[in-house]
Structure formats: structure tokens, C-alpha cells
Design a protein around this motif. Structure first.
Motif, PDB file in Angstrom:
ATOM      1  N   LEU A  46      -4.091  10.996  -8.308  1.00  0.00           N
ATOM      2  CA  LEU A  46      -5.368  10.944  -7.612  1.00  0.00           C
ATOM      3  C   LEU A  46      -6.407  11.664  -8.473  1.00  0.00           C
ATOM      4  CD1 LEU A  46      -6.427  10.127  -4.580  1.00  0.00           C
ATOM      5  CD2 LEU A  46      -6.931  12.576  -4.574  1.00  0.00           C
ATOM      6  N   SER A  74      -2.329   6.171 -14.063  1.00  0.00           N
ATOM      7  CA  SER A  74      -1.064   6.914 -13.971  1.00  0.00           C
ATOM      8  C   SER A  74      -0.631   7.098 -12.521  1.00  0.00           C
ATOM      9  CB  SER A  74      -1.209   8.286 -14.623  1.00  0.00           C
ATOM     10  OG  SER A  74      -1.943   9.160 -13.789  1.00  0.00           O
ATOM     11  N   GLU A  87       0.470  12.298   0.321  1.00  0.00           N
ATOM     12  CA  GLU A  87      -0.684  13.213   0.217  1.00  0.00           C
ATOM     13  C   GLU A  87      -1.844  12.583  -0.567  1.00  0.00           C
ATOM     14  OE1 GLU A  87      -0.805  15.780   2.010  1.00  0.00           O
ATOM     15  OE2 GLU A  87       1.099  16.870   2.083  1.00  0.00           O
ATOM     16  N   ARG A  88      -1.529  11.733  -1.594  1.00  0.00           N
ATOM     17  CA  ARG A  88      -2.632  11.113  -2.360  1.00  0.00           C
ATOM     18  C   ARG A  88      -3.386  10.101  -1.519  1.00  0.00           C
ATOM     19  NH1 ARG A  88       0.251   8.156  -6.502  1.00  0.00           N
ATOM     20  NH2 ARG A  88       1.768   8.354  -4.861  1.00  0.00           N
ATOM     21  N   HIS A  89      -2.627   9.318  -0.716  1.00  0.00           N
ATOM     22  CA  HIS A  89      -3.292   8.321   0.131  1.00  0.00           C
ATOM     23  C   HIS A  89      -4.114   9.003   1.219  1.00  0.00           C
ATOM     24  CE1 HIS A  89      -0.284   5.936  -2.004  1.00  0.00           C
ATOM     25  NE2 HIS A  89      -0.999   4.866  -1.715  1.00  0.00           N
ATOM     26  N   SER A 137       7.132   8.250   0.390  1.00  0.00           N
ATOM     27  CA  SER A 137       7.253   9.179   1.513  1.00  0.00           C
ATOM     28  C   SER A 137       6.623   8.575   2.772  1.00  0.00           C
ATOM     29  CB  SER A 137       6.561  10.494   1.160  1.00  0.00           C
ATOM     30  OG  SER A 137       5.179  10.259   0.998  1.00  0.00           O
ATOM     31  N   TRP A 177       3.348  25.161 -16.795  1.00  0.00           N
ATOM     32  CA  TRP A 177       3.212  23.985 -15.920  1.00  0.00           C
ATOM     33  C   TRP A 177       4.376  23.942 -14.913  1.00  0.00           C
ATOM     34  CZ3 TRP A 177      -0.640  20.452 -15.196  1.00  0.00           C
ATOM     35  CH2 TRP A 177      -0.323  19.358 -14.362  1.00  0.00           C
ATOM     36  N   TRP A 234       4.495  10.246   4.431  1.00  0.00           N
ATOM     37  CA  TRP A 234       3.159  10.877   4.488  1.00  0.00           C
ATOM     38  C   TRP A 234       2.756  11.118   3.042  1.00  0.00           C
ATOM     39  CZ3 TRP A 234      -0.574  11.151   7.906  1.00  0.00           C
ATOM     40  CH2 TRP A 234      -1.617  12.078   7.756  1.00  0.00           C
ATOM     41  N   VAL A 288       0.874  -1.186   0.000  1.00  0.00           N
ATOM     42  CA  VAL A 288       0.000   0.000   0.000  1.00  0.00           C
ATOM     43  C   VAL A 288       0.909   1.233   0.000  1.00  0.00           C
ATOM     44  CG1 VAL A 288      -1.923   1.154   1.134  1.00  0.00           C
ATOM     45  CG2 VAL A 288      -1.833  -1.343   1.089  1.00  0.00           C
ATOM     46  N   ILE A 330      -1.816  18.532  -3.980  1.00  0.00           N
ATOM     47  CA  ILE A 330      -2.541  18.096  -2.780  1.00  0.00           C
ATOM     48  C   ILE A 330      -1.750  18.501  -1.536  1.00  0.00           C
ATOM     49  CG2 ILE A 330      -3.563  16.071  -1.633  1.00  0.00           C
ATOM     50  CD1 ILE A 330      -3.339  14.615  -4.360  1.00  0.00           C
ATOM     51  N   GLU A 355       8.115   4.074 -11.727  1.00  0.00           N
ATOM     52  CA  GLU A 355       8.446   5.365 -11.096  1.00  0.00           C
ATOM     53  C   GLU A 355       9.867   5.801 -11.449  1.00  0.00           C
ATOM     54  OE1 GLU A 355       5.949   6.757 -10.182  1.00  0.00           O
ATOM     55  OE2 GLU A 355       4.608   5.355  -9.172  1.00  0.00           O
ATOM     56  N   THR A 404      -7.389  15.529 -11.990  1.00  0.00           N
ATOM     57  CA  THR A 404      -6.072  15.170 -11.422  1.00  0.00           C
ATOM     58  C   THR A 404      -5.079  16.334 -11.455  1.00  0.00           C
ATOM     59  OG1 THR A 404      -5.337  14.469 -13.608  1.00  0.00           O
ATOM     60  CG2 THR A 404      -6.186  12.740 -12.161  1.00  0.00           C
ATOM     61  N   CYS A 451       6.243  17.653 -15.333  1.00  0.00           N
ATOM     62  CA  CYS A 451       5.886  17.033 -16.622  1.00  0.00           C
ATOM     63  C   CYS A 451       4.364  17.148 -16.777  1.00  0.00           C
ATOM     64  CB  CYS A 451       6.350  15.588 -16.677  1.00  0.00           C
ATOM     65  SG  CYS A 451       5.772  14.710 -18.132  1.00  0.00           S
TER      66      CYS A 451
END
Ligand code: B12
Length: 262
Positions: A164, A161, A146-148, A142, A97, A144, A54, A174, A219, A170, A239
Motif C-alpha cells: 500500500l 509490489s 489491513e491494506r484493503h 486473510s 528491518w 481482514w 478482490v 498497517i 506470493e 510504503t 525482507c
């Protein structure tokens, strides 16, 4: 009530803070108003984050960051149309971007600090893991994520991809803050990890280093590509081709399908 007021305060900050505008691009606005989510600090999913597939054993729970933790406020800051549309061409990322990635993350830190201030005004305690000296990243993971955190706080699910997908898509960034206030958790309107992904595969073809497949994301090659962009642009990188010119750029494609089916 508190959350509603906080949402207004952040929206006001987004409209009025100079940090959300880029001088070099004729005061281009970086973010639109945010989506806010809340997770309970005792949610069972925090322990599940420690499982190897996870996030991993180093992922800390809210109470491990702040012993008095009761809730976690998570938010998604969507990029404006100007930033998103500039990055729809294939190939190298747009300059806009890159500013969204770099100046945008500085603004994200300012939002984290704004939330901490607002909590302290009502005599609460607050901590943003991303700003804490214990925050680490090892081998692209990480302590922590942020997406989880956003997933637990009801903001959305993952995509092919690994971005989130929220109801505002997307393309954005976050952040989160752990607080001792007892806030009502936002219901998770999904059961599956990739429920909001329509699996259309557009992100697979958009990815310059071809890091995304139907079953995995490499990754290492994504990160290597970002290193090359940094080399070309020196202090800025990014990107985001997998988050632009895709059906989940600014919306939740599974909800769009439901609307068109009616
Ligand atoms: C390290 C890192 C990277 C690495 C690795 C990315 C990755 N996917 O993890 C590299 C350098 C490659 C990278 C690239 C990019 N990044 Co980056 N990155 C991070 C960082 C710092 C940590 C990510 C992390 O901890 N990953 C942990 C691993 C475990 O995540 P994972 O493998 O994807 O997780 C899978 C498993 O958990 C699995 N799973 C299995 N069982 C279960 C069960 C449950 C219940 C759940 C929930 C999941 C699950 O589902 C997930 C997806 O498959 C975060 C900031 C942060 N603190 O979170 C930003 C972050 C993820 N990056 C971000 C962005 C925008 C990018 C880029 C687009 C670059 C750019 N700005 O132009 C690219 C491409 C992103 C992408 N499509 O994933 C944003 C993502 C925004 C979004 N909408 O998703 C973040 C959140 C930064 C931010 N503050 O907004 N990034």
C-alpha cells in the motif's frame, strides 16, 4: 475532534513507549508518527471486498466483526529513516528491518490495544480483527486485509509490489480497529486501485526472488523467500526490499511528480 486527540495520543505513545525502541540497536526508534484514516462501516466497498478477485468471500465486513460497528479507524505506522536506510542494500534484509518487522508488529498490537482503551474511555465499543480469535489467513489471504481496509479508509492505493502506498510511502506497517462511534470517513482522493504507483518498476529489480512482474506478484515465491530468511535468522523474518530504495519508500511518487511539474 476525537480523531485529532487520538492522533496526538498515538504520536505521544510513539515518542515515549519503550516498546517503540530497540535496546539491541542503541535504542533505535522503530516508527515515526502515524497517518490515520477512517472508513464508514456501511461503505459499499466492504461488500466488494468479498468478490473473488478482490480479497474473497471470507473477508468479513465491519458489522460481521462487531454488530454495532459504525466506523473503522485505520492507520499506517511509517518506519524511521534508520530502519529504512539500513535496508537499502540489495540482498539479505538488514537486522534493523527484521526487528522492525517483528518487534514492530508487537508495537502495532500495542497501538491496536491503545485505540481500544481510548474508545472504551468514552464508553464506546471497539474490536481489532487482528487480535480477534476469528482472524485467519488461508493461502496468503486473510479475512481482514489491513491494506484493503486502509484503501477504504482513504490512506492510499496499491503498487506493483502489492504494497500500500500512502502519503508517507510504503515502508511501514498497517493496523485497524472497528468502533461503534460515528466518525466522519476520510475522503478517498483516488479512483483507481494503483493510482499512487508510478509504475517505475524499481521494485521489480529489487525483489530477491523475482516475485514481481509488471502484471502480477507471485506470493508463493515471496513467501518461500521469507521462509528462507526465517531459517537464517531463526525467530525473526522479513525482507522489505520492494519497500526500500524505491521512489515510494517514504512518499507518494505521484504527488511528488505533481510538485515537480509545477
Ligand atoms: C498473507 C500476507 C503476506 C503474504 C502474501 C502478501 C499479499 N500481497 O497479500 C506474504 C507472506 C507473501 C507476505 C509478504 C510480505 N508482507 Co505481508 N501480509 C500478509 C497479511 C497477513 C494478509 C494479506 C492479505 O490478506 N492479502 C489479501 C490479498 C487478496 O491481497 P492482494 O492479492 O495483494 O490484493 C490485490 C487485489 O485485491 C487487487 N484488486 C483487484 N480488484 C480490486 C478492487 C479494489 C477496490 C481493491 C482495493 C483491490 C483490488 O489489488 C490488490 C493488489 O494487486 C497482511 C496483514 C493483514 N491482515 O492484512 C500482511 C501485510 C500485507 N504484509 C506486509 C508486509 C510489510 C510484507 C513484506 C514486506 C514482508 C516484510 N515485513 O518484510 C512482504 C512483501 C509485501 C508485499 N509487497 O506485498 C504489510 C504491508 C504494508 C504495506 N505498506 O503494504 C501487511 C499489511 C502487514 C501489516 N500489518 O502491516 N505477506
Amino acid at each position: 475532534m476525537f480523531l485529532h486527540k487520538l492522533e496526538e495520543t498515538i504520536a505521544d505513545f510513539i515518542q515515549n513507549s519503550e516498546q517503540n525502541f530497540v535496546d539491541e540497536f542503541d535504542m533505535m526508534q522503530i516508527y515515526d508518527p502515524p497517518l490515520l484514516g477512517v472508513a464508514g462501516a456501511s461503505d459499499q466497498l466492504w461488500e466488494i471486498m468479498k468478490e473473488p478477485n478482490v480479497v474473497g468471500p471470507d473477508h468479513l465486513t465491519p458489522k460481521e466483526w462487531l454488530s454495532e460497528a459504525n466506523s473503522v479507524i485505520s492507520y499506517f505506522l511509517p518506519f524511521t529513516e534508520e530502519i529504512r536506510s539500513s535496508n537499502r542494500l540489495e540482498g539479505l534484509p538488514s537486522k534493523e528491518w527484521l526487528y522492525g518487522r517483528c518487534e514492530g508488529e508487537m508495537f502495532n498490537d500495542a497501538v491496536r490495544l491503545l485505540i481500544i482503551d481510548e474508545i472504551e474511555v468514552v464508553e464506546g465499543k471497539a474490536l481489532a480483527p487482528a487480535l480477534d480469535k476469528r482472524f485467519t489467513i488461508n493461502n496468503y489471504i486473510s479475512n481482514w486485509s489491513e491494506r484493503h481496509v486502509a484503501f477504504i479508509a482513504g490512506l492510499g492505493t496499491f503498487s506493483l509490489s502489492h504494497s500500500l502506498i500512502t502519503n508517507f510511502g510504503t515502508a511501514g506497517r498497517i493496523g485497524s480497529v472497528i468502533v461503534d462511534l460515528e466518525l466522519e470517513p476520510k475522503p478517498r482522493l483516488y479512483q483507481e486501485v494503483e493510482e499512487y504507483c508510478s509504475k517505475c518498476g524499481t521494485c521489480i529489480n529489487r525483489c530477491p526472488p523475482r516475485a514481481i512482474t509488471e502484471n502480477n506478484k507471485d506470493e508463493g515465491s515471496c513467501s518461500h523467500h521469507l521462509d528462507k530468511i526465517l531459517e537464517l535468522n531463526k525467530s525473526r523474518y522479513g525482507c522489505g526490499k520492494c519497500q526500500t530504495a524505491v521512489p515510494c519508500e517514504y512518499s507518494n511518487p505521484t504527488k511528488l511528480n505533481l510538485i515537480t511539474k509545477k
